[in-house]
Design a protein around this motif. Structure first.
Motif, mmCIF file in Angstrom:
data_model
loop_
_atom_site.group_PDB
_atom_site.id
_atom_site.type_symbol
_atom_site.label_atom_id
_atom_site.label_comp_id
_atom_site.label_asym_id
_atom_site.label_seq_id
_atom_site.Cartn_x
_atom_site.Cartn_y
_atom_site.Cartn_z
ATOM 1 N N ALA A 11 -0.321 2.912 -7.090
ATOM 2 C CA ALA A 11 -1.212 1.866 -6.586
ATOM 3 C C ALA A 11 -2.378 2.505 -5.870
ATOM 4 O O ALA A 11 -2.291 3.645 -5.391
ATOM 5 N N ILE A 12 -3.470 1.744 -5.786
ATOM 6 C CA ILE A 12 -4.682 2.239 -5.138
ATOM 7 C C ILE A 12 -5.343 1.105 -4.385
ATOM 8 O O ILE A 12 -5.410 -0.033 -4.864
ATOM 9 N N ARG A 13 -5.835 1.379 -3.195
ATOM 10 C CA ARG A 13 -6.514 0.363 -2.393
ATOM 11 C C ARG A 13 -7.846 -0.016 -3.026
ATOM 12 O O ARG A 13 -8.384 0.713 -3.844
ATOM 13 N N ASN B 210 -13.406 -5.442 -6.931
ATOM 14 C CA ASN B 210 -13.373 -4.421 -5.886
ATOM 15 C C ASN B 210 -12.741 -4.908 -4.589
ATOM 16 O O ASN B 210 -12.670 -4.164 -3.623
ATOM 17 N N THR B 211 -12.269 -6.152 -4.532
ATOM 18 C CA THR B 211 -11.549 -6.628 -3.351
ATOM 19 C C THR B 211 -10.037 -6.566 -3.540
ATOM 20 O O THR B 211 -9.293 -6.843 -2.611
ATOM 21 N N TYR B 212 -9.574 -6.206 -4.742
ATOM 22 C CA TYR B 212 -8.150 -6.197 -5.048
ATOM 23 C C TYR B 212 -7.572 -4.785 -4.997
ATOM 24 O O TYR B 212 -8.215 -3.830 -5.426
ATOM 25 N N ALA B 213 -6.349 -4.695 -4.510
ATOM 26 C CA ALA B 213 -5.559 -3.495 -4.731
ATOM 27 C C ALA B 213 -5.101 -3.526 -6.192
ATOM 28 O O ALA B 213 -4.861 -4.606 -6.762
ATOM 29 N N MET B 214 -4.988 -2.349 -6.804
ATOM 30 C CA MET B 214 -4.608 -2.258 -8.215
ATOM 31 C C MET B 214 -3.409 -1.342 -8.360
ATOM 32 O O MET B 214 -3.206 -0.433 -7.546
ATOM 33 N N GLY B 215 -2.632 -1.574 -9.406
ATOM 34 C CA GLY B 215 -1.459 -0.732 -9.600
ATOM 35 C C GLY B 215 -1.050 -0.648 -11.057
ATOM 36 O O GLY B 215 -1.590 -1.352 -11.920
#
Length: 123
Positions: A50-52, A30-35
């Protein structure tokens, strides 16, 4: 180190839908941006969405805006890509990625990658 495992790919007819999932191994997911990216044969890897880390902001490539939706469930360490109105040109290997910021997601700097999942759209 973050391990990512994609699932949900397959074959679908044009106009159909698929939902891709990406499960992350790390508790600090939950600390990473994902894409999500994709790569078709003979083409470069292409940014899709991508999502924050908070899930509050999302970003899309023009080619998929309005058809694809990225979301995440931090409690399940999973990010999703809902793909609607699929077209034959969406055929590619789809990759999940994690990085520290949206900027580095898009620039592919220091990203973690999954192994990819094949999506094939027939006309």
């Amino acid at each position: 180190q973050v391990q990512l495992v994609e699932s949900g790919g397959g074959s679908v007819q044009a106009g159909g839908s698929l939902r891709l999932s990406c499960a992350a191994s790390r508790r600090t997911f939950n600390t990473y941006a994902m894409g999500w990216f994709r790569q078709a044969p003979g083409k470069e890897r292409e940014f899709l969405a991508a999502i924050r880390w908070s899930g509050g902001s999302t970003y899309y490539a023009d080619s998929v805006k309005g058809r694809f939706t990225i979301s995440r469930d931090n409690a399940k360490n999973t990010v999703y890509l809902q793909m609607n109105s699929l077209k034959p040109e969406d055929t590619a290997v789809y990759y999940c990625t994690a990085s520290s910021t949206i900027t580095t997601i898009k620039s592919m700097e220091g990203n973690y990658w999954g192994q990819g999942t094949q999506v094939t759209v027939s006309s």
